[in-house]
Scaffold this active site. Structure first.
Site, PDB file in Angstrom:
ATOM      1  N   ASP A  95     -12.100 -10.090  -1.825  1.00  0.00           N
ATOM      2  CA  ASP A  95     -13.141 -10.024  -1.266  1.00  0.00           C
ATOM      3  C   ASP A  95     -14.792  -9.874  -2.752  1.00  0.00           C
ATOM      4  OD1 ASP A  95     -11.998  -9.446   1.265  1.00  0.00           O
ATOM      5  OD2 ASP A  95     -11.408  -7.410   0.634  1.00  0.00           O
TER       6      ASP A  95
ATOM      7  N   ARG B 254     -16.672 -27.147  12.292  1.00  0.00           N
ATOM      8  CA  ARG B 254     -17.724 -28.245  12.725  1.00  0.00           C
ATOM      9  C   ARG B 254     -17.887 -28.952  13.477  1.00  0.00           C
ATOM     10  NH1 ARG B 254     -23.155 -26.580  11.861  1.00  0.00           N
ATOM     11  NH2 ARG B 254     -22.721 -26.366   9.688  1.00  0.00           N
TER      12      ARG B 254
ATOM     13  N   ARG C  47       1.345  -0.881   0.284  1.00  0.00           N
ATOM     14  CA  ARG C  47      -0.054  -0.366   0.070  1.00  0.00           C
ATOM     15  C   ARG C  47       1.123   1.072   0.281  1.00  0.00           C
ATOM     16  NH1 ARG C  47      -4.948  -2.913   0.719  1.00  0.00           N
ATOM     17  NH2 ARG C  47      -4.502  -4.414   2.299  1.00  0.00           N
TER      18      ARG C  47
END
Ligand code: ATP
Length: 326
Positions: free
Chosen positions: A131, A158, A75
């Site tokens: 995303d 699970r 970035r």
């Protein structure tokens, strides 16, 4: 606009599995069509600080199966300033780069739009983000791999949730878009998905969760999109523990695990098709568009539209989670 001879390529923003497949496709398609290719390291940072080197066909050998990005990503604050972009443009001139292929998310393509307008440069974007939050495409490079990683993790959670009769909140990425949480919930058979597009009240949540305990399963799993404002899964679990102490609520945050790993076949194919199309687009004279996929067809969307996308999740998908978790 002058004829394009040299194309620069960079990956920017968050890394996503399949970025390497895209780098390979852009490089090979460009060389195949007679262009010179320059690899730019660390996204816009490398453009501003001149971390640029020539790529040949071998530079991208043996990377299609690798996660991450061989070009690195970053970035870069400097690129958001006029001075930073001037330095970037000067480095493009120094290396005689006439066009850019930018692989990244919403922010990276916004930066590309501004840069292209300021200096009249030909830029084509590829949607590289887990995303799936860009307009003009049904899927982004990396989304399918991240979704599969989530499903694999939830399947494991699970097992322990069932054994201990527990309620698990599993936090996934996507604080601006709930695709990972929602489709992750459908694919893993979770009881609910908490997504940014929908407000979920605590009593609604209790109702959703109690379903898991009412049915033959004696556990419940809720996928939660990360949310710095509400505290995400951690915040929800705290509220549930306070208001419904009967539930043994636990939290798993999948975090950066979701970004890594070898890309799925679907992501490799998507990245390869989009990467090759980026070169076709430049040859056709397309400028400042993102390559997307709609109903299996590659399409062009102007940067401004691709980045303005407000996520519109399929309402039936939300209903499916509810209906199938009774
Ligand atoms: P992800 O979706 O994975 O977060 P992203 O591409 O959205 O990826 P950002 O951090 O938003 O990631 O943007 C990456 C880089 O793009 C920034 O560090 C900056 O260099 C550049 N950028 C973002 N927005 C702008 C802008 N408005 N003007 C100029 N450059 C920008």
């Amino acid at each position: 606009m002058a004829t394009i001879k040299t194309i620069g390529i960079l990956t920017s923003g968050g890394d996503a599995p399949g970025m390497n497949a895209a780098i390979r496709a852009v490089t090979r398609a460009a060389i195949y069509n007679g262009f010179r290719v320059m690899g730019i390291k660390r996204g816009y940072y490398g453009l501003v600080y001149n971390e640029i080197g020539e790529f040949d066909t071998k530079s991208v050998s043996n990377i299609i199966q690798q996660g991450g990005t061989i070009l690195k990503t970053a970035r870069c604050k400097e690129f958001t300033t006029v001075e930073g972009r001037r330095a970037a443009y000067e480095n493009m001139c120094r290396h005689q780069i006439d066009a850019l292929v930018v692989i990244g998310g919403d922010g990276s393509l916004s930066g590309a739009r501004i840069f292209a307008e300021e200096y009249n440069i030909a830029i084509v974007g590829l949607p590289g983000t887990i995303d799936n939050d860009l307009g003009g495409t049904d899927s982004t490079i990396g989304y399918d791999t991240a979704l599969n990683t989530i499903v694999e993790a939830v399947d494991k959670i699970r097992d322990t949730a069932t054994s201990h009769e527990r309620l698990f909140f599993v936090e996934v990425m996507g604080h601006m878009a709930g695709y990972l949480a929602l489709n992750g919930a459908i694919a893993s058979g979770a009881e609910a998905a908490i997504i940014p597009e929908m407000e979920t009240e605590i009593d609604q949540l209790a109702d959703l969760v109690s379903r898991g305990f009412r049915k033959s399963k004696n556990s419940a799993i809720v996928l939660v999109a990360e949310n710095p404002e509400t505290g995400g899964a951690m915040g929800l679990a705290e509220r549930v523990r306070r208001e419904f102490p009967e539930y043994d609520a636990r939290v798993t945050i999948l975090g950066h695990l979701q970004r890594g790993g070898s890309p799925t076949a679907a992501d490799r194919i998507l990245a390869s098709r989009m990467g090759a199309q980026a070169i076709t687009a430049l040859i056709e004279g397309q400028r400042n568009v993102m390559i997307g996929i709609r109903n299996g067809e590659l399409v062009y969307t102007p940067f401004a539209q691709a980045t303005k996308h407000k996520c519109k999740l399929d309402a039936t998908a939300i209903e499916i989670v509810k209906m199938l978790s009774i």
